[in-house]
Design an enzyme around this catalytic site. Structure first.
Site, PDB file in Angstrom:
ATOM      1  N   HIS A 317       0.330  -1.142   0.475  1.00 20.78           N
ATOM      2  CA  HIS A 317       0.275  -0.117   0.602  1.00 20.78           C
ATOM      3  C   HIS A 317       0.950   1.187   0.184  1.00 20.78           C
ATOM      4  CE1 HIS A 317      -2.702   2.502   0.559  1.00 20.78           C
ATOM      5  NE2 HIS A 317      -3.554   2.005   0.840  1.00 20.78           N
ATOM      6  N   ASP A 374      -7.887  -5.392   0.315  1.00 16.78           N
ATOM      7  CA  ASP A 374      -8.702  -6.342  -1.440  1.00 16.78           C
ATOM      8  C   ASP A 374      -7.985  -7.240  -0.613  1.00 16.78           C
ATOM      9  OD1 ASP A 374      -9.875  -4.382  -2.751  1.00 16.78           O
ATOM     10  OD2 ASP A 374      -7.659  -3.220  -3.473  1.00 16.78           O
TER      11      ASP A 374
HETATM   12  N1  CMC Z   1       4.039  -7.422  -4.793  1.00 15.14           N
HETATM   13  C1  CMC Z   1       5.195  -7.089  -4.787  1.00 15.14           C
HETATM   14  N2  CMC Z   1       6.012  -6.154  -4.400  1.00 15.14           N
HETATM   15  C2  CMC Z   1       5.784  -5.246  -4.714  1.00 15.14           C
HETATM   16  C3  CMC Z   1       4.385  -5.092  -4.360  1.00 15.14           C
HETATM   17  C4  CMC Z   1       3.742  -6.699  -4.646  1.00 15.14           C
HETATM   18  N3  CMC Z   1       2.051  -6.328  -4.554  1.00 15.14           N
HETATM   19  N4  CMC Z   1       4.007  -4.250  -4.054  1.00 15.14           N
HETATM   20  C5  CMC Z   1       5.044  -2.770  -3.908  1.00 15.14           C
HETATM   21  N5  CMC Z   1       6.336  -3.993  -4.059  1.00 15.14           N
HETATM   22  C6  CMC Z   1       7.422  -3.253  -4.504  1.00 15.14           C
HETATM   23  C7  CMC Z   1       7.859  -2.453  -5.496  1.00 15.14           C
HETATM   24  O1  CMC Z   1       7.870  -3.750  -6.869  1.00 15.14           O
HETATM   25  C8  CMC Z   1       8.983  -1.979  -5.938  1.00 15.14           C
HETATM   26  O2  CMC Z   1      10.061  -2.781  -5.579  1.00 15.14           O
HETATM   27  P1  CMC Z   1      11.710  -1.532  -5.539  1.00 15.14           P
HETATM   28  O3  CMC Z   1      11.487  -1.229  -4.934  1.00 15.14           O
HETATM   29  O4  CMC Z   1      12.375  -3.491  -5.181  1.00 15.14           O
HETATM   30  O5  CMC Z   1      11.771  -1.857  -7.136  1.00 15.14           O
HETATM   31  C9  CMC Z   1       8.159  -1.386  -4.141  1.00 15.14           C
HETATM   32  O6  CMC Z   1       7.516  -2.556  -3.640  1.00 15.14           O
HETATM   33  C10 CMC Z   1       7.556  -0.092  -4.252  1.00 15.14           C
HETATM   34  O7  CMC Z   1       6.301  -0.036  -5.204  1.00 15.14           O
HETATM   35  P2  CMC Z   1       5.420   0.802  -5.964  1.00 15.14           P
HETATM   36  O8  CMC Z   1       4.987   0.625  -6.632  1.00 15.14           O
HETATM   37  O9  CMC Z   1       7.398   2.515  -5.488  1.00 15.14           O
HETATM   38  O10 CMC Z   1       4.856   1.284  -4.227  1.00 15.14           O
HETATM   39  P3  CMC Z   1       3.409   2.020  -4.102  1.00 15.14           P
HETATM   40  O11 CMC Z   1       3.140   2.434  -3.061  1.00 15.14           O
HETATM   41  O12 CMC Z   1       3.501   2.831  -6.042  1.00 15.14           O
HETATM   42  O13 CMC Z   1       2.071   1.396  -4.928  1.00 15.14           O
HETATM   43  C11 CMC Z   1       0.423  -0.358  -4.979  1.00 15.14           C
HETATM   44  C12 CMC Z   1       1.336   0.984  -4.093  1.00 15.14           C
HETATM   45  C13 CMC Z   1      -0.811  -0.592  -3.896  1.00 15.14           C
HETATM   46  C14 CMC Z   1      -0.018   0.466  -6.359  1.00 15.14           C
HETATM   47  C15 CMC Z   1       1.551  -1.564  -4.993  1.00 15.14           C
HETATM   48  O14 CMC Z   1       1.897  -2.053  -3.136  1.00 15.14           O
HETATM   49  C16 CMC Z   1       0.928  -2.841  -5.615  1.00 15.14           C
HETATM   50  O15 CMC Z   1       0.700  -2.913  -7.066  1.00 15.14           O
HETATM   51  N6  CMC Z   1       0.105  -3.745  -4.693  1.00 15.14           N
HETATM   52  C17 CMC Z   1      -0.726  -4.644  -5.496  1.00 15.14           C
HETATM   53  C18 CMC Z   1      -1.782  -3.981  -6.096  1.00 15.14           C
HETATM   54  C19 CMC Z   1      -2.672  -3.627  -4.881  1.00 15.14           C
HETATM   55  O16 CMC Z   1      -2.867  -4.797  -4.028  1.00 15.14           O
HETATM   56  N7  CMC Z   1      -3.463  -2.845  -4.791  1.00 15.14           N
HETATM   57  C20 CMC Z   1      -4.489  -2.439  -3.283  1.00 15.14           C
HETATM   58  C21 CMC Z   1      -4.080  -1.416  -3.252  1.00 15.14           C
HETATM   59  S1  CMC Z   1      -5.136  -1.575  -1.627  1.00 15.14           S
HETATM   60  C22 CMC Z   1      -6.671  -0.712  -1.943  1.00 15.14           C
HETATM   61  C23 CMC Z   1      -6.649   0.573  -2.938  1.00 15.14           C
HETATM   62  O17 CMC Z   1      -7.007   1.521  -2.200  1.00 15.14           O
HETATM   63  O18 CMC Z   1      -6.892   0.811  -3.536  1.00 15.14           O
END
Ligand code: CMC
Length: 460
Positions: A317, A374
């Site tokens: 998140h 989720d």
């Molecule tokens: N699985 C594997 N690696 C992950 C994941 C994941 N679910 N989420 C983040 N990472 C890694 C990402 O690859 C990155 O790694 P590195 O820095 O080594 O390259 C690091 O963690 C930071 O990722 P980010 O994309 O910069 O993080 P963010 O804060 O932009 O992303 C997120 C938040 C929710 C988009 C992401 O965690 C994700 O894609 N999760 C899966 C989708 C999901 O479950 N979404 C629902 C969110 S909760 C409901 C809502 O509020 O909508």
């Protein structure tokens, strides 16, 4: 180096000092009621010629808001100051919607009046059924509903003749009541069945379940545990401060577009698999693990692989760097609902195993990746009988009060301005137009692009 004091924050407790290009300026520090700090840069460009750059807005406050407080480090979520766990335990979705929109819990008379209004506006125009019927069968329900919400506006031309407050109150009520009916109608029509009308004797959540599942040949039996589960599911989704879809609602709303269009835009944003679409993707991922024999390890390995865009859906998140408080409650609802239905869902043990394995894994520990709302919500929805492709619609119905409250707060803010971010341009500098006859394949120049941040996994 030239040091010029251009401005200081008058009458503020704290000032941030910034030196840029030889000039030093003081920027006011704003402190929220929970002690959060922000440097107010609203005069930065005017004073220095510089802007800030914050890809993905991880450090940017787009507004001040009195609606929802979350602390991602401590796993706190409160609506209008009330912990979401207390609301999940004691409140109903309708009461929580009132709280979010009006800023306080209603007294009995107010809640009664609100419920009556929701009941009075729960029908959808009969002509709308033609819209639903004419959508191609394969259309995703989020696509249908977001366009239907915009279409709703056309059915109420009298709005223009009402005062602003009457117009907004009427529109908010219509949306809250009708989105639920429209979701159920789209489901019934997608199955080739006659839509079920809302019933005045049923509560908001019971009515929805009845409209979804009652049939002339198999009457739906309303179960209090399932109704409570749905109330809690929607309460947990009701607001989440400046997330992607809510920011869209505020952004689009800032152009003074009508509320239907702003909500429809928010729904489009919510549809994305990284946002509200994740609940559907979680179940699809768990089904794949199940089909592959139930071993989650290869999926965890893929999620960790820098060259693989695969992510563990339902994990991670932007704000929570610990357990999402909603995920814990959602996990408990899974158990309650499955126990009530005296059934097992084979995906639940897979999800629990996946959570346990991931939480012991260094990659997930180092990246602070915990289950989010989720992760378990899909199992709750499956148990309620909701088809997978309607999961994000369920999220949207839940998020609606939050979108409305946030739109209203922005709309009523005396300091309101059109939302209009800036950018740093990294494309071609000026060049002449080349007539078609003089263009060559070799001469086609790719535009310059900002270098991607190194070492990151490719976008999913
Ligand atoms: N699985 C594997 N690696 C992950 C994941 C994941 N679910 N989420 C983040 N990472 C890694 C990402 O690859 C990155 O790694 P590195 O820095 O080594 O390259 C690091 O963690 C930071 O990722 P980010 O994309 O910069 O993080 P963010 O804060 O932009 O992303 C997120 C938040 C929710 C988009 C992401 O965690 C994700 O894609 N999760 C899966 C989708 C999901 O479950 N979404 C629902 C969110 S909760 C409901 C809502 O509020 O909508």
């Amino acid at each position: 180096m030239e040091q010029e004091k251009i401005g200081t924050a008058q009458g503020k407790e704290e000032t941030a000092i910034l030196t840029v290009n030889g000039k030093t300026i003081g920027l006011p520090v704003i402190t929220g009621t929970e002690g959060e700090k922000a440097i107010d840069i609203s005069r930065l460009r005017q004073l220095t010629g510089y802007i800030t750059l914050d890809l993905g807005y991880g450090n940017t406050g787009s507004c001040t808001s009195a609606i929802t407080f979350m602390d991602g480090e401590k796993g706190i979520l409160r609506y209008r100051g009330i912990p979401v766990g207390q609301l999940a335990e004691h409140s109903t979705f309708v009461e929580t919607a009132y709280l979010l929109i009006n800023g306080r819990l209603p007294i009995q008379r107010e809640l009664q009046a609100f419920s009556v209004m929701l009941n009075d506006h729960s029908l959808v125009h009969e002509d709308m059924k033609f819209f639903f019927q004419n959508y191609p069968r394969a259309t995703h329900p989020m696509g249908i509903l977001s366009s239907m919400v915009t279409a709703l506006r056309s059915f109420y031309p009298e709005l223009e003749t009402l005062s602003h407050t009457e117009n907004v109150n009427m529109t908010m009520t219509r949306l809250l009541s009708k989105l639920r009916t429209m979701a159920a109608v789209s489901y019934k029509i997608s199955r080739g069945h006659t839509p079920e009308y809302p019933r005045p004797d049923l509560s908001y959540c019971a009515n929805f379940l009845n409209m979804m599942f009652n049939s002339p040949v198999k009457p739906y039996v309303i179960d209090d545990v399932l109704v409570k589960a749905l109330n809690t599911f929607w309460i947990l989704h009701a607001d989440h401060e400046q997330n992607c879809s809510t920011s869209v609602v505020r952004m689009v709303g800032s152009a003074r577009v009508n509320l239907y269009a702003a909500i429809s835009a928010g729904m489009a944003a919510l549809w994305g698999p990284l946002h509200g679409g994740a609940n559907q993707k979680v179940v699809e991922m768990l089904e794949k693990i199940q089909a592959a024999g139930g071993d989650a390890k290869p999926f965890i390995a893929r999620a960790k692989d820098k060259n693989d865009p695969f992510r563990l859906m339902g994990f991670g998140h932007r704000v929570y760097k610990t357990y999402d408080p909603r995920a814990k409650i959602m996990k408990n609802i899974c158990h309650d609902v499955l126990a009530r239905l005296k059934t097992d869902d084979p995906l639940l043990p897979i999800a629990m195993e996946l959570e346990e394995t991931a939480r012991k894994d260094l990659y997930f520990i180092d990246h602070n990746l915990y289950p989010n709302v989720d992760f378990y919500s899909g199992i709750v929805l499956r148990a309620l009988g909701i088809p997978t492709n309607m999961f994000t619609v369920m999220f949207a119905i839940g998020r609606l009060p939050g979108w409305i409250a946030q739109w209203k707060e922005d709309h009523d803010d005396p300091g309101w301005r059109l939302h209009r971010p800036r950018q740093i341009y990294v494309g071609n500098t000026v060049r002449d137009y080349v007539p078609m006859s003089q263009r060559t394949e070799a001469g086609a120049e790719p535009g310059k692009a900002a270098a991607p941040r190194s070492g990151r996994k490719p976008a999913p």
